[in-house]
Design an enzyme around this catalytic site. Structure first.
Site, PDB file in Angstrom:
ATOM      1  N   ASP A 241       0.798  -1.229   0.000  1.00 27.18           N
ATOM      2  CA  ASP A 241       0.000   0.000   0.000  1.00 27.18           C
ATOM      3  C   ASP A 241       0.830   1.278   0.000  1.00 27.18           C
ATOM      4  O   ASP A 241       0.400   2.307   0.508  1.00 27.18           O
ATOM      5  CB  ASP A 241      -0.916  -0.017   1.227  1.00 27.18           C
ATOM      6  CG  ASP A 241      -0.142  -0.365   2.495  1.00 27.18           C
ATOM      7  OD1 ASP A 241       1.088  -0.159   2.500  1.00 27.18           O
ATOM      8  OD2 ASP A 241      -0.749  -0.846   3.463  1.00 27.18           O
TER       9      ASP A 241
ATOM     10  N   HIS B 238       7.322   4.310  12.714  1.00 32.40           N
ATOM     11  CA  HIS B 238       7.548   5.219  11.577  1.00 32.40           C
ATOM     12  C   HIS B 238       6.276   5.792  10.956  1.00 32.40           C
ATOM     13  O   HIS B 238       6.344   6.484   9.957  1.00 32.40           O
ATOM     14  CB  HIS B 238       8.315   4.491  10.473  1.00 32.40           C
ATOM     15  CG  HIS B 238       7.494   3.414   9.812  1.00 32.40           C
ATOM     16  ND1 HIS B 238       7.425   2.139  10.296  1.00 32.40           N
ATOM     17  CD2 HIS B 238       6.692   3.449   8.736  1.00 32.40           C
ATOM     18  CE1 HIS B 238       6.637   1.433   9.539  1.00 32.40           C
ATOM     19  NE2 HIS B 238       6.161   2.194   8.582  1.00 32.40           N
TER      20      HIS B 238
ATOM     21  N   ARG C  61       3.265   7.856   9.530  1.00 35.53           N
ATOM     22  CA  ARG C  61       3.057   9.295   9.299  1.00 35.53           C
ATOM     23  C   ARG C  61       1.988   9.881  10.223  1.00 35.53           C
ATOM     24  O   ARG C  61       2.110  11.015  10.663  1.00 35.53           O
ATOM     25  CB  ARG C  61       2.638   9.532   7.843  1.00 35.53           C
ATOM     26  CG  ARG C  61       3.804   9.566   6.887  1.00 35.53           C
ATOM     27  CD  ARG C  61       3.389   9.779   5.448  1.00 35.53           C
ATOM     28  NE  ARG C  61       4.569   9.687   4.594  1.00 35.53           N
ATOM     29  CZ  ARG C  61       5.244  10.729   4.119  1.00 35.53           C
ATOM     30  NH1 ARG C  61       4.849  11.950   4.380  1.00 35.53           N
ATOM     31  NH2 ARG C  61       6.309  10.544   3.359  1.00 35.53           N
TER      32      ARG C  61
ATOM     33  N   GLU D 167      -0.834  -8.979  -1.264  1.00 37.29           N
ATOM     34  CA  GLU D 167      -1.316  -8.458   0.033  1.00 37.29           C
ATOM     35  C   GLU D 167      -2.533  -7.554  -0.205  1.00 37.29           C
ATOM     36  O   GLU D 167      -2.637  -6.446   0.324  1.00 37.29           O
ATOM     37  CB  GLU D 167      -0.205  -7.701   0.784  1.00 37.29           C
ATOM     38  CG  GLU D 167      -0.474  -7.523   2.267  1.00 37.29           C
ATOM     39  CD  GLU D 167       0.638  -6.745   2.982  1.00 37.29           C
ATOM     40  OE1 GLU D 167       1.635  -7.370   3.387  1.00 37.29           O
ATOM     41  OE2 GLU D 167       0.499  -5.513   3.109  1.00 37.29           O
TER      42      GLU D 167
ATOM     43  N   GLU E  38      -1.842   5.053   3.530  1.00 36.97           N
ATOM     44  CA  GLU E  38      -1.848   3.693   2.980  1.00 36.97           C
ATOM     45  C   GLU E  38      -3.254   3.127   2.768  1.00 36.97           C
ATOM     46  O   GLU E  38      -3.485   2.353   1.837  1.00 36.97           O
ATOM     47  CB  GLU E  38      -1.042   2.753   3.881  1.00 36.97           C
ATOM     48  CG  GLU E  38       0.466   2.996   3.857  1.00 36.97           C
ATOM     49  CD  GLU E  38       0.914   4.117   4.790  1.00 36.97           C
ATOM     50  OE1 GLU E  38       0.051   4.726   5.481  1.00 36.97           O
ATOM     51  OE2 GLU E  38       2.123   4.391   4.838  1.00 36.97           O
TER      52      GLU E  38
ATOM     53  N   HIS F  62      14.205   4.423  12.450  1.00 36.96           N
ATOM     54  CA  HIS F  62      13.932   4.654  11.017  1.00 36.96           C
ATOM     55  C   HIS F  62      14.658   5.907  10.545  1.00 36.96           C
ATOM     56  O   HIS F  62      14.907   6.822  11.342  1.00 36.96           O
ATOM     57  CB  HIS F  62      12.411   4.835  10.851  1.00 36.96           C
ATOM     58  CG  HIS F  62      11.913   4.640   9.454  1.00 36.96           C
ATOM     59  ND1 HIS F  62      12.036   5.607   8.479  1.00 36.96           N
ATOM     60  CD2 HIS F  62      11.283   3.596   8.855  1.00 36.96           C
ATOM     61  CE1 HIS F  62      11.494   5.162   7.343  1.00 36.96           C
ATOM     62  NE2 HIS F  62      11.029   3.938   7.551  1.00 36.96           N
TER      63      HIS F  62
HETATM   64  C1  UD1 Z   1       6.799   4.473   3.612  1.00 35.55           C
HETATM   65  C2  UD1 Z   1       5.430   3.883   3.260  1.00 35.55           C
HETATM   66  C3  UD1 Z   1       4.898   3.074   4.432  1.00 35.55           C
HETATM   67  C4  UD1 Z   1       5.885   2.024   4.889  1.00 35.55           C
HETATM   68  C5  UD1 Z   1       7.202   2.684   5.194  1.00 35.55           C
HETATM   69  C6  UD1 Z   1       8.189   1.585   5.494  1.00 35.55           C
HETATM   70  C7  UD1 Z   1       4.097   5.312   1.774  1.00 35.55           C
HETATM   71  C8  UD1 Z   1       3.021   6.291   1.670  1.00 35.55           C
HETATM   72  N1  UD1 Z   1       4.468   4.937   3.026  1.00 35.55           N
HETATM   73  O1  UD1 Z   1       6.667   5.401   4.685  1.00 35.55           O
HETATM   74  O2  UD1 Z   1       3.684   2.433   4.046  1.00 35.55           O
HETATM   75  O3  UD1 Z   1       5.369   1.411   6.033  1.00 35.55           O
HETATM   76  O4  UD1 Z   1       7.657   3.425   4.046  1.00 35.55           O
HETATM   77  O5  UD1 Z   1       9.313   2.015   6.189  1.00 35.55           O
HETATM   78  O6  UD1 Z   1       4.618   4.889   0.777  1.00 35.55           O
HETATM   79  N2  UD1 Z   1      14.484   7.877   4.369  1.00 35.55           N
HETATM   80  C9  UD1 Z   1      15.849   7.800   4.172  1.00 35.55           C
HETATM   81  N3  UD1 Z   1      16.366   6.613   3.708  1.00 35.55           N
HETATM   82  C10 UD1 Z   1      15.601   5.524   3.462  1.00 35.55           C
HETATM   83  C11 UD1 Z   1      14.232   5.611   3.692  1.00 35.55           C
HETATM   84  C12 UD1 Z   1      13.676   6.798   4.126  1.00 35.55           C
HETATM   85  O7  UD1 Z   1      16.586   8.744   4.385  1.00 35.55           O
HETATM   86  O8  UD1 Z   1      16.145   4.492   3.048  1.00 35.55           O
HETATM   87  C13 UD1 Z   1      13.909   9.168   4.819  1.00 35.55           C
HETATM   88  C14 UD1 Z   1      13.921  10.206   3.682  1.00 35.55           C
HETATM   89  O9  UD1 Z   1      14.109  11.487   4.243  1.00 35.55           O
HETATM   90  C15 UD1 Z   1      12.500  10.081   3.106  1.00 35.55           C
HETATM   91  C16 UD1 Z   1      11.713   9.844   4.376  1.00 35.55           C
HETATM   92  O10 UD1 Z   1      12.530   8.983   5.172  1.00 35.55           O
HETATM   93  O11 UD1 Z   1      12.102  11.217   2.400  1.00 35.55           O
HETATM   94  C17 UD1 Z   1      10.346   9.264   4.179  1.00 35.55           C
HETATM   95  O12 UD1 Z   1      10.347   8.120   3.323  1.00 35.55           O
HETATM   96  P1  UD1 Z   1       8.931   7.616   2.737  1.00 35.55           P
HETATM   97  O13 UD1 Z   1       9.088   6.386   1.934  1.00 35.55           O
HETATM   98  O14 UD1 Z   1       8.260   8.771   2.072  1.00 35.55           O
HETATM   99  O15 UD1 Z   1       8.236   7.209   4.107  1.00 35.55           O
HETATM  100  P2  UD1 Z   1       6.745   6.983   4.521  1.00 35.55           P
HETATM  101  O16 UD1 Z   1       5.810   7.444   3.454  1.00 35.55           O
HETATM  102  O17 UD1 Z   1       6.550   7.562   5.861  1.00 35.55           O
HETATM  103  N1  UDP Z   2      12.808  -4.521   9.508  1.00 34.58           N
HETATM  104  C1  UDP Z   2      14.175  -4.582   9.227  1.00 34.58           C
HETATM  105  N2  UDP Z   2      15.015  -3.755   9.906  1.00 34.58           N
HETATM  106  C2  UDP Z   2      14.588  -2.874  10.855  1.00 34.58           C
HETATM  107  C3  UDP Z   2      13.184  -2.786  11.106  1.00 34.58           C
HETATM  108  C4  UDP Z   2      12.325  -3.613  10.411  1.00 34.58           C
HETATM  109  O1  UDP Z   2      14.597  -5.371   8.390  1.00 34.58           O
HETATM  110  O2  UDP Z   2      15.424  -2.149  11.447  1.00 34.58           O
HETATM  111  C5  UDP Z   2      11.875  -5.377   8.740  1.00 34.58           C
HETATM  112  C6  UDP Z   2      10.825  -6.131   9.524  1.00 34.58           C
HETATM  113  O3  UDP Z   2      11.275  -7.417   9.914  1.00 34.58           O
HETATM  114  C7  UDP Z   2       9.658  -6.209   8.540  1.00 34.58           C
HETATM  115  C8  UDP Z   2       9.815  -4.945   7.718  1.00 34.58           C
HETATM  116  O4  UDP Z   2      11.148  -4.497   7.901  1.00 34.58           O
HETATM  117  O5  UDP Z   2       9.771  -7.304   7.653  1.00 34.58           O
HETATM  118  C9  UDP Z   2       8.832  -3.904   8.154  1.00 34.58           C
HETATM  119  O6  UDP Z   2       9.138  -2.667   7.593  1.00 34.58           O
HETATM  120  P1  UDP Z   2       8.525  -1.324   8.136  1.00 34.58           P
HETATM  121  O7  UDP Z   2       8.181  -1.475   9.571  1.00 34.58           O
HETATM  122  O8  UDP Z   2       9.466  -0.236   7.735  1.00 34.58           O
HETATM  123  O9  UDP Z   2       7.226  -1.145   7.225  1.00 34.58           O
HETATM  124  P2  UDP Z   2       5.720  -1.683   7.343  1.00 34.58           P
HETATM  125  O10 UDP Z   2       5.759  -3.158   7.465  1.00 34.58           O
HETATM  126  O11 UDP Z   2       5.090  -1.002   8.515  1.00 34.58           O
HETATM  127  O12 UDP Z   2       5.098  -1.226   6.077  1.00 34.58           O
END
Ligand code: UD1
Ligand code: UDP
Length: 376
Positions: free
Chosen positions: A99, A217, A219, A121, A135, A250
């Site tokens: 999602d 993490h 939003r 999923e 999501e 995160h």
């Molecule tokens: C996104 C997904 C959420 C998922 C989460 C997993 C959407 C709308 N949300 O969260 O469903 O659960 O990812 O973790 O798609 N950042 C880094 N490095 C990374 C990743 C993130 O620096 O490898 C920082 C960046 O500043 C980035 C911010 O985190 O802009 C947000 O990343 P984003 O993918 O937009 O996060 P969410 O939307 O909150």
């Molecule tokens: N996970 C990981 N490293 C971490 C935290 C989580 O590999 O430091 C794994 C966890 O086992 C799960 C997935 O990441 O499989 C979940 O990701 P996240 O919580 O970012 O996203 P969500 O599942 O809420 O979309």
């Protein structure tokens, strides 16, 4: 000979990569598919960590992540970049998972090209458009764009039927996260990973200190929600000085700021970087309980017999709540404090949440999905 079906597997974040890796590896075994891995890299570091664990090298990397990216901005850039990719590669089918922004953008762009869409999923719902945000709406919209709906559970299937999806397009497969978890468990049994920032003795199962594993993490919890979560952890760390609170933080700046502001400088709170999948699974296996708002962790933890306290008001994963292995505790500081304290002090309350039966899958979801794609 029949031409191979061109399947693009498209993803951008850590959880999608974990849940799609077993499918990518599985599809490679069959000559009837020509598969192509396209990452939006909505996440950069977190995505690369997973790709290296499963030794997957994307065919196309759109490299879209920007610091603190906005939803509209990322969605717009993803649709444009995927449009170019579809023009060039012209897949017969795309596979998306879950999602995220990547899922919605890829599905919409594929629809514009009249490319078939398989949604893995499918059918998770809270029926609250702002929880999880965004999501819930991403997955509802994706449902109405998709052609194959791979539902993890019977409950997810019933949600899709209620929304008018034809029964014959819905397939109950289990969740592919359990396939990934089984691969990871096999690997860590052969080689226990080290974790930077934690001593080897703390990681050892024979260490007497209870270990509480924490992630967060979402939003919808940015701001007051995260402040409140961190206050609860600070109080817990003071009340239970012999317990280790391990928190791989995160990379989102909206998460890091309150966490480091409130929780730095406590001896038994270990703030470490986000972990690669194998060390994270090792920590889940070592911990006494998990405090999290993560979707994937709610699905994985029951396989390891670990109680999960979910720091959200709603969940689209009611199966573990029903089974008694997960509990919703919201983001209220007092409620989190009381719920964790209760599990750490009352062996009966703890035992009631331990149950290794996992409602989300049996490790065979990806092979079921591939069989369905082979048939069509
Ligand atoms: C996104 C997904 C959420 C998922 C989460 C997993 C959407 C709308 N949300 O969260 O469903 O659960 O990812 O973790 O798609 N950042 C880094 N490095 C990374 C990743 C993130 O620096 O490898 C920082 C960046 O500043 C980035 C911010 O985190 O802009 C947000 O990343 P984003 O993918 O937009 O996060 P969410 O939307 O909150
Ligand atoms: N996970 C990981 N490293 C971490 C935290 C989580 O590999 O430091 C794994 C966890 O086992 C799960 C997935 O990441 O499989 C979940 O990701 P996240 O919580 O970012 O996203 P969500 O599942 O809420 O979309």
């Amino acid at each position: 000979m029949k031409k191979a079906k061109k399947v693009s597997i498209i993803f951008g974040t850590r959880p999608e990569a974990i849940k799609l890796s077993p499918i990518i590896l599985g599809l490679r075994e069959y000559p009837q598919f020509e598969s192509n891995v396209c990452v939006t890299a909505q996440h950069r570091e977190l995505l690369d960590q997973v790709l290296s664990v499963f030794r997957i090298k994307p065919d196309v990397d759109l490299d879209l992540m920007r610091p603190n990216q906005g939803l509209s901005d990322l969605t717009a850039r993803a649709i444009s970049a995927l449009d170019v990719y579809f023009k060039q590669y012209q897949p017969d089918l795309i596979l998306v998972q879950g999602d995220t922004t990547t899922v919605l953008a890829a599905s919409l762009a594929a629809f514009y090209h009249k490319i078939k869409i398989g949604h893995i999923e499918a059918g998770l719902r809270t029926w609250d458009k702002y929880s999880p945000y965004p999501e819930e709406i991403n997955r509802v919209l994706t449902t109405h764009l998709a052609d194959y709906h791979f539902a993890p559970t019977g409950w997810a299937k019933s949600n899709l039927i209620r929304e008018g999806v034809p029964k014959e397009r819905i397939f109950i497969t289990g969740n592919t996260v359990i396939d990934a978890l089984q691969i990871a468990l096999k690997s860590i049994r052969n080689h226990q990973p080290d974790i930077t920032g934690l001593t080897k003795s703390l990681l050892n199962r024979s260490d007497p200190r209870p270990l509480v594993l924490i992630t967060g993490h979402r939003r919808e919890s940015f701001g007051a929600g995260f402040e409140s979560i961190c206050q609860a952890i600070a109080r817990l760390a003071d009340r239970f000085p012999q317990t280790a609170f391990v928190y791989p933080v995160h990379l989102n700046p909206n998460v890091r700021k309150p966490v480091f502001k409130i929780l730095s400088n406590r001896k038994n709170v270990h703030l470490i970087g986000p972990l690669s999948y194998l060390p994270f699974v090792a920590l889940m296996d070592r911990c006494i309980l998990v405090l999290t708002d993560s979707g994937g962790i709610q699905e994985e933890a029951p396989s390891l017999g670990k109680p999960v306290l979910v720091m959200r008001d709603r969940t689209e994963r009611p199966e573990a709540i029903k089974a008694g292995t997960a509990k919703l505790v919201g983001t209220d500081s007092n409620r989190i404090f009381k719920s964790v304290s209760n599990l750490l002090t009352d062996p009966r309350a703890y035992a009631a949440m331990v149950n290794r039966k996992n409602p989300y899958g049996d490790g065979k979801a990806s092979s079921r999905i591939i069989e369905i794609l082979k048939r069509d």
